[in-house]
Design a protein around this motif. Structure first.
Motif, PDB file in Angstrom:
ATOM      1  N   GLN A 483      43.599  28.684  52.346  1.00 27.97           N
ATOM      2  CA  GLN A 483      45.025  28.840  52.022  1.00 27.97           C
ATOM      3  C   GLN A 483      45.181  29.304  50.585  1.00 27.97           C
ATOM      4  O   GLN A 483      45.995  30.192  50.283  1.00 27.97           O
ATOM      5  CB  GLN A 483      45.773  27.527  52.258  1.00 27.97           C
ATOM      6  N   THR A 484      44.357  28.730  49.703  1.00 32.66           N
ATOM      7  CA  THR A 484      44.419  29.102  48.280  1.00 32.66           C
ATOM      8  C   THR A 484      44.029  30.558  48.100  1.00 32.66           C
ATOM      9  O   THR A 484      44.681  31.311  47.367  1.00 32.66           O
ATOM     10  CB  THR A 484      43.450  28.209  47.453  1.00 32.66           C
ATOM     11  N   ILE A 489      45.364  36.055  46.652  1.00 34.25           N
ATOM     12  CA  ILE A 489      45.252  37.488  46.952  1.00 34.25           C
ATOM     13  C   ILE A 489      46.646  38.104  47.041  1.00 34.25           C
ATOM     14  O   ILE A 489      46.886  39.215  46.573  1.00 34.25           O
ATOM     15  CB  ILE A 489      44.439  37.703  48.251  1.00 34.25           C
ATOM     16  N   LYS A 490      47.588  37.344  47.608  1.00 34.79           N
ATOM     17  CA  LYS A 490      48.946  37.886  47.740  1.00 34.79           C
ATOM     18  C   LYS A 490      49.564  38.175  46.385  1.00 34.79           C
ATOM     19  O   LYS A 490      50.436  39.039  46.255  1.00 34.79           O
ATOM     20  CB  LYS A 490      49.832  36.906  48.514  1.00 34.79           C
ATOM     21  N   LYS A 491      49.085  37.475  45.366  1.00 31.54           N
ATOM     22  CA  LYS A 491      49.678  37.645  44.038  1.00 31.54           C
ATOM     23  C   LYS A 491      49.013  38.766  43.256  1.00 31.54           C
ATOM     24  O   LYS A 491      49.457  39.127  42.172  1.00 31.54           O
ATOM     25  CB  LYS A 491      49.567  36.341  43.242  1.00 31.54           C
ATOM     26  N   LEU A 492      47.939  39.353  43.747  1.00 36.48           N
ATOM     27  CA  LEU A 492      47.224  40.403  43.017  1.00 36.48           C
ATOM     28  C   LEU A 492      48.087  41.656  42.953  1.00 36.48           C
ATOM     29  O   LEU A 492      48.912  41.912  43.841  1.00 36.48           O
ATOM     30  CB  LEU A 492      45.894  40.743  43.714  1.00 36.48           C
ATOM     31  N   SER A 497      50.805  41.876  51.040  1.00 37.77           N
ATOM     32  CA  SER A 497      50.778  40.718  51.927  1.00 37.77           C
ATOM     33  C   SER A 497      49.347  40.517  52.404  1.00 37.77           C
ATOM     34  O   SER A 497      48.521  41.420  52.336  1.00 37.77           O
ATOM     35  CB  SER A 497      51.708  40.963  53.123  1.00 37.77           C
ATOM     36  N   ALA A 498      49.045  39.307  52.906  1.00 34.72           N
ATOM     37  CA  ALA A 498      47.716  39.024  53.445  1.00 34.72           C
ATOM     38  C   ALA A 498      47.864  38.018  54.574  1.00 34.72           C
ATOM     39  O   ALA A 498      48.636  37.060  54.468  1.00 34.72           O
ATOM     40  CB  ALA A 498      46.799  38.468  52.354  1.00 34.72           C
ATOM     41  N   THR A 499      47.141  38.233  55.661  1.00 40.11           N
ATOM     42  CA  THR A 499      47.247  37.339  56.809  1.00 40.11           C
ATOM     43  C   THR A 499      45.863  37.142  57.409  1.00 40.11           C
ATOM     44  O   THR A 499      45.029  38.059  57.398  1.00 40.11           O
ATOM     45  CB  THR A 499      48.210  37.910  57.865  1.00 40.11           C
ATOM     46  N   TYR A 500      45.632  35.938  57.936  1.00 42.89           N
ATOM     47  CA  TYR A 500      44.370  35.697  58.601  1.00 42.89           C
ATOM     48  C   TYR A 500      44.435  36.176  60.042  1.00 42.89           C
ATOM     49  O   TYR A 500      45.445  36.004  60.723  1.00 42.89           O
ATOM     50  CB  TYR A 500      44.024  34.202  58.576  1.00 42.89           C
TER      51      TYR A 500
END
Lengths: 819, 226
Positions: A483-484, A489-492, A497-500
C-alpha cells in the motif's frame, strides 16, 4: 549423341547471352526462394529429432473442463502425474521428468535479478542429451541445493563459465535458499520445444503452502515428459489412460456439486516430443503459407522459362527440321530439348545456391535461427535435384513439345519463317497467370499489413501508450509494503495513477464465472468474465463511470470475501460489484446503464455468493483485439496482486527513469523489471508482422521474376517483328507509334491479370478478415487492388518501355535489309 | 526405285483449298539424274517434299523400293528417309551452332553408328568435297560455296541411295554453282540417284531427264541424249 546435345545447349546459351541470363537469373531466384523456404520448412519438421531417444519420449497433458467453461489444455499436467504414472505404468515407462517454470528473485553477490528458471527432476539428465560444459548435471539435479546454469546465464552472472562452486541465493514464495553451481551446460539448439537457462531439483516439501504447484490434479502447472522402455508401445499407455484417471484423480471439493467423477471433467493425452512443435496451429499455418509461396515463386520462374523457350523456338526451327530430315524422331528431339532445359536448370541451381548463401545471414536474422545449407545431407541434395528436375521438366516440356512438332517441309523452303500461334497464345496465358499471382501477393501483403496495423492500434478504451506494468510488486518481501509503495509511486512526478493487477492487460488471460440474475425467473446462466480491482483501477485505466458509484474502501460490503473467509466459512457471501456496459446488455438488465443499479447477481462458484451492482463502467478492452470484448464484472480487492499498472504522462523514457530511480532507492531486494503496454501489444502482433513482411518479399520476388520474363519476351517479340516495324516506319509510323504498338501488346495480359487478381484477392481477403472480431472495412480492399494493379502495370511499362524505344528508333532500312 | 501413281497433294484451310499437285505419275530408276523444272508455284517443292518423305500425299500412291509408303506415319517415314535419302537445300540449312564436321556428323547421329566410325566417315567425306581444311570452322565463317559443299557432304555421308537437291545453286554465283553441279555429277556417276529441282536450264542439262511441271501436273518430260 548426348555430347552433341550438350554442345549445342551450351553454345546456344553463350550465343544468346541476354536471354540466357534472363532465363538463368529468373529461375535462380525462383530456386533460391524455394530453397530458403524449404530450409525453414525442413527445420520446422525436424524439431526434437536430435535427441538420442527421441522416438521414445512423450509428454503427458491433461484436458480439464472447469464448470461453465470449455475444456482446456495448454500442454501442462499436474505435478502429481509423474510419480503416479511411474507406478501405474511401471512395465512401460522407464523414466519421467517434470519442468516447472518459476520467476524467482536471484541474488548474485550484491546484484539482484528476476530470472525464469526451471524446477525439474533428476531424470532430466538421463532423458535428454544436454551437453555439459562444466561439472556434473546428474549429480546437480540429485541435490536439493545445487543449480545448473546455462552458459549464457553463467556469463551474465559471473562473466565466465568457470563458476562451479559459486553460490547464488534464490527466493521463491516463502523460501530462500543458497544454491551452489554444480554444472554449466551448453544452450539447447533452437529446434527443440524445450528451453531452460537454469535447472534446480524439485523439492515438493518447499511448496506445502502452494498446493497448486504439485498437489492438485486440476492445476496443470508442469510440463511432464516420460520415456518409454525399449520394447514398450505408446498405444498400451493410451489405452489405459481413462482407467488411470478413474483410479487416481479425485474430484476436488469445490467441484463436488458439478461433477460426480473425474472423467467428467478430466482426461489425459500423450504427444510424442517429435510432434509437439508441429502441433501448434501457427507452425502448421506457417508451413502451409511458406510452402505455397515457394511453389508459386518457382512456378512463376518456370513460366518465364517456358515463355522464353517458346519465343526462342523460331530460332531453333531450322535445326529441328534438319534433325528430323537426318532421321531424328520426335521422342529424340523431346529428350534433347528437355535435356537442355535441365542443364539450364542445373546452372540456375548453382546460381540460386549462391543467392541463398548471400541471403542466409539476413534470413537467419529474420527467423531467429541458424539455418545452413546441408551440402552433405542426402535429403537436401535430393530436394535440390528434384527442384532442378521439376523446373527443367515443367519449364521445358511444353516448348519441347512445340519444337519437336515442327514439320520440316514447312520450314526448309527458302525464306520461310515459322511461328507457332498456339505457342504464343499459351505464352500470353502464362504471362497473365504470372501477373495474377504477383498482383494477388501484393494485395494480400498490403491487406494483412493494414489489418495488423488496425488491430494493433485499435482504441482499447484506455491510454495504452502511457501505461507501464511493474513486475515483482507481489513478491513476499514487498507484500507488507504494497500500500505504501503504491501511494509513494502515485506521488512521483509525471505519474497519474497506479493500481495493482493480477493479470496483464493485452493478453488473452481471462477468468470467468457463471452468473444468474436473481430476479430472472428463468434462471438463465451467463458466463461473465471477472477480475479483482483496487480503488485506483478506474483512474489508471480511465474507465468512465456511466452510472452509480465507484468502490469505496470505507464501505465494508464493497470488499469481496477474503481467501480466508472463502476457505473457512460456508457462506452465503455478499458483496457489491461494478459491471461494464456489455454485461448490462448480456445480463438483460435494461436499456440504460442506470437500469442495472441495485440488481443482484448470483454467482455459481462453489458456495452461494450474492453480488449487488453499485456501478457501471464503460467498456475497456483489457484483453487483446484478437478477441471480442467481453461482458465483465469487477470486485474490489485492495489486497495487492502480482503486478502494478502505472499511468504516466509525457515520455515513456522519462517515466521509466523516474520509476527506476524510485525503485532502486527504495527496493533493493527485488530487481526493477517493467513492461510498456504498447510494446506488449506490438510484440503480440509480431506473427502477423512477420507474415506481412514475408508476403511483401515474396510479392517483390514474384513481380521481379515476372518482369524479367516480360522483358525477355518483349525483346524477343520486338526482334521477331523487326521487318514489320521497319515497314511501318517506312509507311510513316513515328517512334511513339511503334512504342505504343509494342507496349500495348504486353499491357493487355497485365490488364487482364489485374482484373482477375483483384477479384480473387478481394474474395480471399474478405473471407480471411471474417475471422477477426475487429477488422478493417472490406471496402478498403478495393483501393488496395487498384493501387496494386496500377503498380504492376507501371512496372510492366517500365520493363518493356526502354527496349521498345530502342527498337522503335532503329533505322527501317536495317530491318528490311536483314530480310 | 521411286514410283508415283496418280499422286495429288491438296492444302486445305477454313477458307480455301489449294491443289499443289494433281494426278502426278513419275517413275525414277536407281542411278538416274532427274531434274524437275517449272515456274514458281507449280508444285516443284511440294513434289520434292513428298519424294523426300517430308510430307504425305493427299491422294495416290508413292512406292519407294516397291514399298507403298503413301500413308506411313511420320516416324516410319523418318526411319526410311534417314537410311535412304540425303537432302541439299538452296539456303544450305546448316546449323549455326555446330562446326563443319559437327554439321556433317549430324547426319549419322541418329543411325546408331559408333563415334569412332562416325568420325572416320566424316573425315572421308570432307576430303571428298574438299572442305577438310575448314573442319573446325562455323558456318558463318564460310562462303556460300563452302557452305553448300558442307551441305553436300552431310547429304552423302550416310551413303544414301538418293539425293534430293532443292535449287542447290540458287544462292551461289556461277563459279560455285558450277562446282556444285560437278560434284552432283560425280556422285551420280558413283551410282547415287539424284533428283534436283532447278530454275536453271543450264544446270538441268546435267541431268539425263527433265520433268517439267505446270500448275501441279507433269506437262512434259525430256530425255537428254546420252
Amino acid at each position: 549423341m548426348f555430347k552433341n546435345y550438350l554442345q549445342i545447349a551450351m553454345r546456344n546459351l553463350l550465343k544468346h547471352k541476354l536471354y540466357s541470363a534472363i532465363n538463368i537469373i529468373g529461375l535462380a531466384v525462383g530456386l533460391a526462394a524455394c530453397l530458403l523456404l524449404f530450409m525453414f520448412i525442413h527445420d520446422e519438421t525436424q524439431f526434437d529429432q536430435f535427441w538420442t531417444d527421441a522416438d521414445r519420449i512423450y509428454r503427458i497433458e491433461s484436458v480439464i473442463q472447469s464448470p461453465g467453461r470449455e475444456a482446456y489444455s495448454d500442454g501442462g499436467v499436474s505435478g502429481k502425474a509423474r510419480e503416479t504414472m511411474l507406478n501405474y505404468f511401471a512395465q512401460d515407462i522407464e523414466s519421467a521428468t517434470r519442468f516447472s517454470q518459476q520467476w524467482p528473485i536471484i541474488h548474485v553477490g550484491d546484484k539482484v535479478f528476476e530470472e525464469p528458471i526451471f524446477l525439474t527432476d533428476a531424470d532430466t539428465a538421463d532423458m535428454f542429451d544436454i551437453e555439459v560444459l562444466k561439472g556434473d548435471l546428474k549429480q546437480t539435479l540429485n541435490d536439493n541445493l545445487s543449480i545448473a546454469l546455462s552458459k549464457e546465464l553463467a556469463i551474465k552472472y559471473y562473466g565466465s563459465i568457470d563458476v562451479l562452486g559459486k553460490v547464488l541465493s534464490i527466493a521463491q514464495f516463502d523460501n530462500k535458499y543458497d544454491y551452489r553451481v554444480g554444472a554449466v551446460y551448453k544452450k539447447l539448439p533452437h529446434n527443440t520445444v524445450l528451453s531452460f537457462n537454469a535447472l534446480i531439483k524439485i523439492n515438493e516439501d518447499d511448496f506445502k503452502n502452494q498446493p497448486w504447484m504439485f498437489s492438485r490434479w486440476v492445476s496443470a502447472n508442469t510440463r511432464t515428459y516420460f520415456k518409454l522402455k525399449a520394447n514398450a508401445d505408446i498405444a498400451t499407455i493410451n489405452e489405459r489412460l481413462v482407467s488411470f484417471v478413474e483410479g487416481n484423480v479425485p474430484v476436488p471439493d469445490f467441484w463436488s456439486e458439478q461433477y460426480a467423477k473425474a472423467t467428467e471433467f478430466f482426461s489425459l493425452k500423450t504427444l510424442a516430443i517429435t510432434e509437439m512443435h508441429l502441433e501448434q496451429p501457427s507452425v502448421k499455418s506457417n508451413i502451409t503459407l511458406f510452402g505455397a509461396i515457394a511453389v508459386l515463386i518457382l512456378v512463376i520462374a518456370c513460366i518465364n522459362f517456358t515463355n522464353l523457350s517458346i519465343a526462342k523456338s523460331t530460332r531453333r526451327a531450322r535445326e529441328v527440321a534438319m534433325r528430323k530430315v537426318v532421321g531424328a524422331s520426335r521422342k529424340q528431339l523431346i529428350v534433347q530439348f528437355l535435356g537442355e532445359t535441365i542443364v539450364i536448370a542445373l546452372i540456375a541451381l548453382c546460381v540460386g545456391v549462391a543467392f541463398v548463401e548471400l541471403a542466409l545471414p539476413a534470413y537467419n536474422d529474420f527467423l531467429g535461427r541458424d539455418l545452413q545449407i546441408g551440402y552433405g545431407d542426402p535429403i537436401t541434395i535430393m530436394i535440390m535435384l528434384a527442384l532442378v528436375f521439376f523446373a527443367g521438366v515443367i519449364g521445358g516440356i511444353y516448348p519441347a513439345l512445340i519444337l519437336s512438332s515442327f514439320r520440316p517441309a514447312a520450314i526448309l523452303s527458302a525464306n520461310k519463317t515459322i511461328t507457332s500461334s498456339a505457342g504464343f497464345s499459351f505464352s500470353n496465358l502464362l504471362v497473365i497467370f504470372q501477373f495474377i499471382v504477383s498482383i494477388s501477393l501484393i494485395i494480400c501483403a498490403v491487406v494483412i499489413y493494414a489489418q495488423r496495423d488496425h488491430v494493433a492500434n485499435k482504441e482499447l478504451g484506455y491510454d495504452k501508450d502511457h501505461i507501464v506494468i511493474l513486475h515483482g510488486v507481489g513478491r513476499e518481501t514487498l507484500v507488507p509494503r504494497q500500500q505504501t509503495i503504491r501511494e509513494q509511486i502515485k506521488k512521483l512526478p509525471s505519474i497519474k495513477s497506479a493500481t495493482y493487477i493480477s493479470m496483464f492487460p493485452a493478453t488473452g488471460a481471462n477468468r470467468t464465472a457463471t452468473m444468474t440474475v436473481a430476479e430472472d425467473k428463468t434462471l438463465t446462466k451467463h458466463t461473465i468474465s471477472f477480475k479483482e480491482i483496487d480503488s485506483d483501477y478506474q483512474a489508471t485505466f480511465s474507465a468512465k463511470l456511466l452510472a452509480g458509484r465507484l468502490f469505496s474502501k470505507e464501505v465494508g460490503r464493497d470488499h469481496m470475501p477474503t481467501d480466508e473467509q472463502w476457505d473457512n466459512e460456508p457462506g452465503p457471501f455478499e458483496s457489491n460489484i461494478i459491471i461494464n456496459e456489455l454485461a448490462v446488455k448480456q445480463l438483460g438488465l435494461g436499456d440504460k446503464p442506470a437500469d442495472a443499479l441495485g440488481k443482484v447477481i448470483e454467482l455459481a462458484y462453489g458456495k452461494p455468493f450474492h453480488a449487488t451492482i453499485v456501478g457501471v463502467f464503460s467498456n475497456i478492452n483489457y484483453r487483446t483485439t484478437r478477441e471480442i470484448q467481453l461482458p465483465e464484472a469487477y470486485f474490489l480487492d485492495d489486497d495487492a496482486a502480482g503486478f502494478m499498472a502505472v499511468r504516466f504522462s509525457g515520455s515513456p523514457i522519462a517515466a521509466e527513469k523516474i520509476l527506476k530511480d524510485y525503485w532502486q532507492e527504495n527496493i533493493t531486494d527485488v530487481p526493477f523489471v517493467r513492461t510498456f503496454v504498447d510494446q506488449l501489444i506490438q510484440d503480440q502482433f509480431m506473427g502477423e508482422q512477420r507474415m506481412s513482411f514475408m508476403l511483401a518479399v515474396a510479392s517483390s520476388l514474384a513481380v521481379f521474376v515476372a518482369c524479367l520474363g516480360l522483358f525477355g519476351l518483349a525483346s524477343f517479340t520486338a526482334e521477331r517483328r523487326t521487318k514489320e516495324i521497319g515497314l511501318r516506319k517506312v509507311m510513316g509510323a513515328n517512334v511513339k507509334d511503334i512504342v505504343k504498338l509494342l507496349v500495348w501488346q504486353f499491357s493487355k495480359p497485365v490488364f487482364i491479370a489485374s482484373i482477375i487478381a483483384s477479384l480473387l484477392s478481394y474474395v480471399l481477403m474478405a473471407k480471411w478478415l471474417e475471422d477477426f472480431p475487429y477488422r478493417i472495412d472490406t471496402t478498403l480492399i478495393v483501393p488496395i487492388c487498384l493501387v496494386a494493379s496500377f503498380l504492376a502495370i507501371l512496372l510492366a511499362w517500365l520493363t518493356i518501355g526502354g527496349n521498345a524505344v530502342k527498337v522503335a528508333r532503329a533505322k527501317p532500312i536495317n530491318a528490311l535489309r536483314s530480310e | 526405285m521411286i514410283k508415283l501413281n496418280n499422286l495429288s497433294r491438296t492444302y486445305r484451310t477454313a477458307e480455301v483449298e489449294t491443289a499443289a499437285l494433281s494426278g502426278v505419275n513419275i517413275e525414277i530408276d536407281q542411278g538416274e539424274f532427274v531434274a524437275i523444272m517449272g515456274p514458281s508455284g507449280c508444285g516443284k517443292s511440294t513434289l520434292l517434299n513428298i519424294l523426300g518423305m517430308l510430307d504425305n500425299p493427299s491422294e495416290g500412291q508413292y512406292l519407294f523400293a516397291d514399298e507403298d509408303i503413301s500413308n506411313y506415319s511420320e516416324a516410319k517415314l523418318a526411319d526410311i528417309r534417314k537410311r535412304n535419302i540425303g537432302f541439299i537445300f538452296q539456303s544450305f540449312n546448316l546449323i549455326d551452332e555446330l562446326s563443319v564436321e559437327e554439321n556433317i556428323e549430324l547426319a549419322l547421329l541418329y543411325h546408331g553408328i559408333p563415334a569412332t566410325e562416325r568420325k572416320e566417315r566424316v573425315v572421308k567425306v570432307m576430303d571428298k568435297v574438299g572442305i577438310a581444311h575448314r573442319a573446325k570452322h562455323m558456318p558463318s565463317q564460310l562462303s556460300g560455296g563452302q557452305q553448300q559443299r558442307v551441305a553436300i557432304a552431310r547429304a552423302v555421308v550416310g551413303d544414301q541411295a538418293v539425293i534430293l537437291a532443292d535449287e542447290p545453286t540458287g544462292n551461289l554465283d556461277s563459279v560455285h554453282g558450277q562446282e556444285v553441279m560437278e560434284m552432283l555429277r560425280a556422285l551420280n556417276a558413283d551410282g547415287t540417284t539424284i533428283i534436283m529441282v532447278t530454275h536453271s536450264a543450264a544446270h538441268a542439262d546435267y541431268a539425263r531427264r527433265t520433268i517439267n511441271l505446270f500448275d501441279g501436273g507433269v506437262v512434259t518430260e525430256n530425255v537428254r541424249a546420252a
